[in-house]
Design a protein around this motif. Structure first.
Motif, PDB file in Angstrom:
ATOM      1  N   ARG A  80       0.849  -1.209   0.000  1.00  0.00           N
ATOM      2  CA  ARG A  80       0.000   0.000   0.000  1.00  0.00           C
ATOM      3  C   ARG A  80       0.877   1.248   0.000  1.00  0.00           C
ATOM      4  NH1 ARG A  80      -5.122  -1.218   4.014  1.00  0.00           N
ATOM      5  NH2 ARG A  80      -6.468  -0.466   2.413  1.00  0.00           N
ATOM      6  N   PHE A  81       2.000   1.180   0.748  1.00  0.00           N
ATOM      7  CA  PHE A  81       2.927   2.309   0.761  1.00  0.00           C
ATOM      8  C   PHE A  81       3.483   2.544  -0.638  1.00  0.00           C
ATOM      9  CE2 PHE A  81       7.277   3.920   0.959  1.00  0.00           C
ATOM     10  CZ  PHE A  81       7.082   5.107   1.651  1.00  0.00           C
ATOM     11  N   LEU A  82       3.871   1.451  -1.297  1.00  0.00           N
ATOM     12  CA  LEU A  82       4.422   1.574  -2.655  1.00  0.00           C
ATOM     13  C   LEU A  82       3.393   2.216  -3.585  1.00  0.00           C
ATOM     14  CD1 LEU A  82       6.557   0.959  -4.806  1.00  0.00           C
ATOM     15  CD2 LEU A  82       5.693  -1.380  -4.925  1.00  0.00           C
ATOM     16  N   ARG A  83       2.168   1.778  -3.455  1.00  0.00           N
ATOM     17  CA  ARG A  83       1.118   2.336  -4.313  1.00  0.00           C
ATOM     18  C   ARG A  83       0.913   3.835  -4.018  1.00  0.00           C
ATOM     19  NH1 ARG A  83      -4.034  -0.350  -6.762  1.00  0.00           N
ATOM     20  NH2 ARG A  83      -4.880   1.495  -7.702  1.00  0.00           N
ATOM     21  N   GLN A  84       0.960   4.162  -2.733  1.00  0.00           N
ATOM     22  CA  GLN A  84       0.770   5.564  -2.325  1.00  0.00           C
ATOM     23  C   GLN A  84       1.863   6.467  -2.903  1.00  0.00           C
ATOM     24  OE1 GLN A  84       0.605   5.771   1.930  1.00  0.00           O
ATOM     25  NE2 GLN A  84       0.335   7.979   1.935  1.00  0.00           N
ATOM     26  N   VAL A  85       3.134   6.020  -2.798  1.00  0.00           N
ATOM     27  CA  VAL A  85       4.214   6.896  -3.285  1.00  0.00           C
ATOM     28  C   VAL A  85       4.245   6.935  -4.816  1.00  0.00           C
ATOM     29  CG1 VAL A  85       5.610   6.585  -1.201  1.00  0.00           C
ATOM     30  CG2 VAL A  85       6.106   5.176  -3.208  1.00  0.00           C
ATOM     31  N   PHE A  86       3.759   5.868  -5.435  1.00  0.00           N
ATOM     32  CA  PHE A  86       3.628   5.892  -6.901  1.00  0.00           C
ATOM     33  C   PHE A  86       2.577   6.931  -7.295  1.00  0.00           C
ATOM     34  CE2 PHE A  86       1.102   4.432 -10.549  1.00  0.00           C
ATOM     35  CZ  PHE A  86       2.072   4.478 -11.542  1.00  0.00           C
ATOM     36  N   GLU A  87       1.452   6.917  -6.555  1.00  0.00           N
ATOM     37  CA  GLU A  87       0.346   7.805  -6.938  1.00  0.00           C
ATOM     38  C   GLU A  87       0.627   9.270  -6.594  1.00  0.00           C
ATOM     39  OE1 GLU A  87      -3.091   5.921  -5.208  1.00  0.00           O
ATOM     40  OE2 GLU A  87      -3.289   4.554  -6.922  1.00  0.00           O
ATOM     41  N   ASP A  88       1.240   9.523  -5.423  1.00  0.00           N
ATOM     42  CA  ASP A  88       1.456  10.937  -5.071  1.00  0.00           C
ATOM     43  C   ASP A  88       2.781  11.474  -5.644  1.00  0.00           C
ATOM     44  OD1 ASP A  88       3.523  10.209  -3.301  1.00  0.00           O
ATOM     45  OD2 ASP A  88       2.241  10.274  -1.537  1.00  0.00           O
ATOM     46  N   ARG A  89       3.539  10.615  -6.293  1.00  0.00           N
ATOM     47  CA  ARG A  89       4.782  10.984  -6.993  1.00  0.00           C
ATOM     48  C   ARG A  89       5.774  11.723  -6.103  1.00  0.00           C
ATOM     49  NH1 ARG A  89       3.307  11.710 -13.275  1.00  0.00           N
ATOM     50  NH2 ARG A  89       1.880   9.980 -13.270  1.00  0.00           N
ATOM     51  N   ARG A  90       5.799  11.354  -4.815  1.00  0.00           N
ATOM     52  CA  ARG A  90       6.708  12.106  -3.935  1.00  0.00           C
ATOM     53  C   ARG A  90       8.180  11.889  -4.288  1.00  0.00           C
ATOM     54  NH1 ARG A  90       5.265   9.147   1.702  1.00  0.00           N
ATOM     55  NH2 ARG A  90       3.255   9.090   0.652  1.00  0.00           N
ATOM     56  N   TYR A  91       8.504  10.812  -4.949  1.00  0.00           N
ATOM     57  CA  TYR A  91       9.887  10.596  -5.383  1.00  0.00           C
ATOM     58  C   TYR A  91      10.017  10.737  -6.912  1.00  0.00           C
ATOM     59  CZ  TYR A  91       9.706   8.474  -0.752  1.00  0.00           C
ATOM     60  OH  TYR A  91       9.484   8.246   0.577  1.00  0.00           O
ATOM     61  N   GLY A  92       9.005  11.294  -7.526  1.00  0.00           N
ATOM     62  CA  GLY A  92       9.041  11.479  -8.982  1.00  0.00           C
ATOM     63  C   GLY A  92       8.466  10.274  -9.724  1.00  0.00           C
ATOM     64  N   GLN A  93       8.740  10.263 -11.012  1.00  0.00           N
ATOM     65  CA  GLN A  93       8.202   9.208 -11.893  1.00  0.00           C
ATOM     66  C   GLN A  93       8.853   7.854 -11.591  1.00  0.00           C
ATOM     67  OE1 GLN A  93       6.026   9.101 -14.327  1.00  0.00           O
ATOM     68  NE2 GLN A  93       5.744  11.122 -15.187  1.00  0.00           N
ATOM     69  N   LEU A  94       8.066   6.801 -11.721  1.00  0.00           N
ATOM     70  CA  LEU A  94       8.601   5.446 -11.561  1.00  0.00           C
ATOM     71  C   LEU A  94       9.434   5.073 -12.790  1.00  0.00           C
ATOM     72  CD1 LEU A  94       8.570   2.792  -9.892  1.00  0.00           C
ATOM     73  CD2 LEU A  94       6.590   2.090 -11.259  1.00  0.00           C
ATOM     74  N   LYS A  95      10.645   4.567 -12.517  1.00  0.00           N
ATOM     75  CA  LYS A  95      11.535   4.165 -13.623  1.00  0.00           C
ATOM     76  C   LYS A  95      11.710   2.649 -13.695  1.00  0.00           C
ATOM     77  CE  LYS A  95      12.456   8.229 -15.063  1.00  0.00           C
ATOM     78  NZ  LYS A  95      11.811   8.597 -16.336  1.00  0.00           N
ATOM     79  N   VAL A  96      11.821   2.027 -12.523  1.00  0.00           N
ATOM     80  CA  VAL A  96      12.081   0.583 -12.472  1.00  0.00           C
ATOM     81  C   VAL A  96      11.225  -0.021 -11.365  1.00  0.00           C
ATOM     82  CG1 VAL A  96      13.817  -1.206 -12.009  1.00  0.00           C
ATOM     83  CG2 VAL A  96      14.495   0.888 -13.206  1.00  0.00           C
ATOM     84  N   LEU A  97      10.618  -1.158 -11.673  1.00  0.00           N
ATOM     85  CA  LEU A  97       9.871  -1.885 -10.648  1.00  0.00           C
ATOM     86  C   LEU A  97      10.268  -3.354 -10.736  1.00  0.00           C
ATOM     87  CD1 LEU A  97       7.648  -1.859  -8.476  1.00  0.00           C
ATOM     88  CD2 LEU A  97       5.968  -2.226 -10.292  1.00  0.00           C
ATOM     89  N   HIS A  98      10.664  -3.910  -9.604  1.00  0.00           N
ATOM     90  CA  HIS A  98      11.052  -5.322  -9.554  1.00  0.00           C
ATOM     91  C   HIS A  98      10.349  -5.951  -8.362  1.00  0.00           C
ATOM     92  CE1 HIS A  98      14.430  -8.483  -8.695  1.00  0.00           C
ATOM     93  NE2 HIS A  98      13.352  -9.023  -9.210  1.00  0.00           N
ATOM     94  N   LEU A  99       9.449  -6.884  -8.644  1.00  0.00           N
ATOM     95  CA  LEU A  99       8.736  -7.565  -7.560  1.00  0.00           C
ATOM     96  C   LEU A  99       9.202  -9.002  -7.456  1.00  0.00           C
ATOM     97  CD1 LEU A  99       6.229  -5.547  -8.896  1.00  0.00           C
ATOM     98  CD2 LEU A  99       5.385  -6.253  -6.696  1.00  0.00           C
ATOM     99  N   ARG A 100       9.332  -9.470  -6.211  1.00  0.00           N
ATOM    100  CA  ARG A 100       9.850 -10.822  -5.959  1.00  0.00           C
ATOM    101  C   ARG A 100       8.922 -11.598  -5.033  1.00  0.00           C
ATOM    102  NH1 ARG A 100      13.759  -6.919  -5.641  1.00  0.00           N
ATOM    103  NH2 ARG A 100      13.463  -6.426  -3.452  1.00  0.00           N
ATOM    104  N   ARG A 101       8.665 -12.837  -5.381  1.00  0.00           N
ATOM    105  CA  ARG A 101       7.947 -13.757  -4.477  1.00  0.00           C
ATOM    106  C   ARG A 101       8.703 -15.075  -4.574  1.00  0.00           C
ATOM    107  NH1 ARG A 101       3.440 -12.627  -1.847  1.00  0.00           N
ATOM    108  NH2 ARG A 101       3.710 -10.683  -2.953  1.00  0.00           N
ATOM    109  N   GLN A 102       9.316 -15.474  -3.489  1.00  0.00           N
ATOM    110  CA  GLN A 102      10.363 -16.496  -3.548  1.00  0.00           C
ATOM    111  C   GLN A 102      10.146 -17.492  -2.406  1.00  0.00           C
ATOM    112  OE1 GLN A 102      13.323 -13.444  -2.827  1.00  0.00           O
ATOM    113  NE2 GLN A 102      13.817 -13.301  -5.004  1.00  0.00           N
TER     114      GLN A 102
END
Ligand SMILES: NC(=O)c1ccc[n+]([C@@H]2O[C@H](COP(=O)([O-])OP(=O)(O)OC[C@H]3O[C@@H](n4cnc5c(N)ncnc54)[C@H](O)[C@@H]3O)[C@@H](O)[C@H]2O)c1
Length: 341
Positions: free
Chosen positions: A144-166
Motif C-alpha cells: 500500500r505504501f508503494l502504491r501511495q508513493v507511486f500515486e502521489d509521486r513524492r519521489y518522482g516518476q517510476l523508472k524501475v519496478l522489480h517484484l519478488r515472491r520467492q
C-alpha cells in the motif's frame, strides 16, 4: 451481524478464521471442511509459509459446522461465503453461492482458466451478492505504501519496478494438491499471481510480456522471471518461484526506483522497508502494522455492510491477472514475447 460460511479450513482458511475471531462483533462464523479433523479444529498437520503457518489445535466447538459445502450454501441463514478450498473448486462453489444470492469472497487465483473466470464474472453480474477475490497483496501495508508513493509521486516518476515472491517448494497443502499443476496452476498461478495482480492494479495492462521459466516435465512452472513492457515505465520485472529447498522458507519483496529516490523491501531479511534519497540517510517510513489478511476481510465485510461493490480489487482485475499470468507462462514455454490485448 453477517453470517459467514468459511469453506476450507486448511492453511489459508485458518488464517481467515483468525481474522473473523477478531471481528466477532460483526461476524457469526460457520465452518465447513470435508475432513473431520479439520472440522474439529485439529490443525496440527496444517502448515503454511506465511502468517499463521504452524500446526495447532483450536476450540471450534462453539461454531456451527458443515461437512458438505452444498448444505452450507443451502442454509438460508448464511449471508456470505469465504472460499478457501483448493483452486479447482473455486468456480463451482462461487457459481452456486452467487446463484443462491450469497456474498462471495474467494481465494486467489480466481480460477485455473480465463473461461472459468468469465463464467464467475457472468454469475456475479446476475447475483445480488457482492463478489471479491482475496487479492491480499493489495491490502498488505508495504505494498500500500508503494502504491501511495507511486500515486502521489513524492519521489518522482517510476523508472524501475522489480517484484519478488520467492519460496521453498510448498509441502503443506492437503495431499500436496498444490504441487499438481493441473490443480494449482503451479507457481505461476498459485504464487506469482499475487504480484501479477499488484502490478496490474498499479500500472494497468502492459503492452506485452516476455518471460523465461523453469518448466518441469509435468508442466509445472516452478520459476518465472517476466518483463512487462510499458511505454511509461522503462523496466518492470516480476519474478516468482518455489523451487528452493525446504529450509529457504518464504520471501516477498520489491525494489522500486523513482526519478528522485528508491524504495526497497525484502520480508525475509526482517528489516523494514527502506527509502533511499540522494543526499539523505536511508530512512524507514511509518507504515501501519495492520495484517494484510485482516485488512482484506475487514474491507470485504464493509462492502457488504455499506451495500457497495469492492473497488480496491475487482473481479475483472482478478480475471485479467489470471490471463496475464497464463500469458507469461505461454511466453516462457514458447520463448517469445506475447502481446497483451
Ligand atoms: N492469499 C494467500 O496468501 C494464500 C495462501 C495460500 C493459499 N491460498 C489459496 O487458498 C486456496 C487453498 O489453499 P490452502 O493452501 O489453504 O490449501 P489446504 O490444502 O491447506 O486447505 C484446503 C482445505 O480445503 C478443504 N477442502 C477440500 N475440498 C473440500 C470440499 N469439497 N469441501 C470442503 N472442504 C474442502 C481441505 O480439507 C483443506 O482443509 C488455494 O486456492 C490457494 O491458492 C491463498
Amino acid at each position: 451481524m453477517i453470517r459467514v460460511g468459511l469453506i476450507g479450513a486448511g492453511f489459508i482458511g485458518r488464517n481467515h478464521l483468525n481474522q473473523y475471531e477478531k471481528l466477532k462483533d460483526r461476524v457469526t462464523l460457520i465452518l465447513c471442511d470435508k475432513e473431520p479433523d479439520r472440522r474439529e479444529g485439529d490443525w496440527s498437520k496444517v502448515g503454511g509459509n506465511i502468517a499463521d503457518s504452524k500446526g495447532s489445535k483450536r476450540d471450534v466447538s462453539g461454531l456451527q459446522r458443515y461437512s458438505d459445502w452444498k448444505e452450507l450454501i443451502a442454509d438460508p441463514n448464511v449471508d456470505a461465503v469465504d472460499i478457501c478450498v483448493p483452486t479447482p473448486l473455486h468456480k463451482e462453489i462461487t457459481l452456486a453461492a452467487l446463484l443462491a444470492g450469497k456474498h462471495v469472497l474467494c481465494e486467489k487465483p480466481m480460477a485455473l482458466t480465463v473461461t472459468d473466470c468469465d463464467a464467475m464474472l457472468a454469475a456475479a453480474a446476475k447475483s445480488k451478492g457482492r463478489f471479491m477475490i482475496a487479492q491480499v497483496i493489495r491490502f498488505w501495508p508495504e505494498y500500500r505504501f508503494l502504491r501511495q508513493v507511486f500515486e502521489d509521486r513524492r519521489y518522482g516518476q517510476l523508472k524501475v519496478l522489480h517484484l519478488r515472491r520467492q519460496a521453498a517448494t510448498p509441502g503443506y497443502t492437503l495431499n500436496n494438491w498444490v504441487l499438481n499443476p493441473k490443480l494449482s496452476g503451479g507457481a505461476v498461478l498459485d504464487l506469482h499471481v499475487h504480484d501479477v495482480d499488484f502490478v496490474l492494479g498499479l500500472l494497468g495492462k502492459p503492452k506485452a510480456v516476455c518471460a523465461q521459466g523453469h518448466i518441469k516435465p509435468n508442466g509445472s512452472c516452478d520459476r518465472i522471471h517476466a518483463q512487462w513492457h510499458y511505454d511509461a515505465v522503462p523496466l518492470v520485472q516480476v519474478e516468482g518461484w518455489w523451487d528452493m529447498p525446504g529450509n529457504f522458507g518464504f520471501n516477498m519483496g520489491f525494489t522500486a526506483v523513482f526519478e528522485n529516490g528508491g524504495v526497497h523491501w525484502d520480508m525475509n531479511t526482517g528489516k523494514p522497508l527502506a527509502v533511499y534519497e540522494n543526499g539523505k540517510d536511508p530512512y524507514t517510513p511509518e507504515i501501519p502494522a495492520e495484517d494484510g489478511y485482516h485488512a482484506e476481510i475487514d474491507y470485504f465485510l464493509s462492502c457488504i455492510e455499506q451495500n457497495r461493490d469492492p473497488k480496491l480489487t475487482t473481479p475483472q482485475e482478478s480475471r485479467d491477472s489470471v490471463a496475464l499470468a497464463l500469458a507469461e507462462q505461454q511466453s516462457a514455454e514458447m520463448g517469445r514475447t506475447i502481446e497483451v490485448k
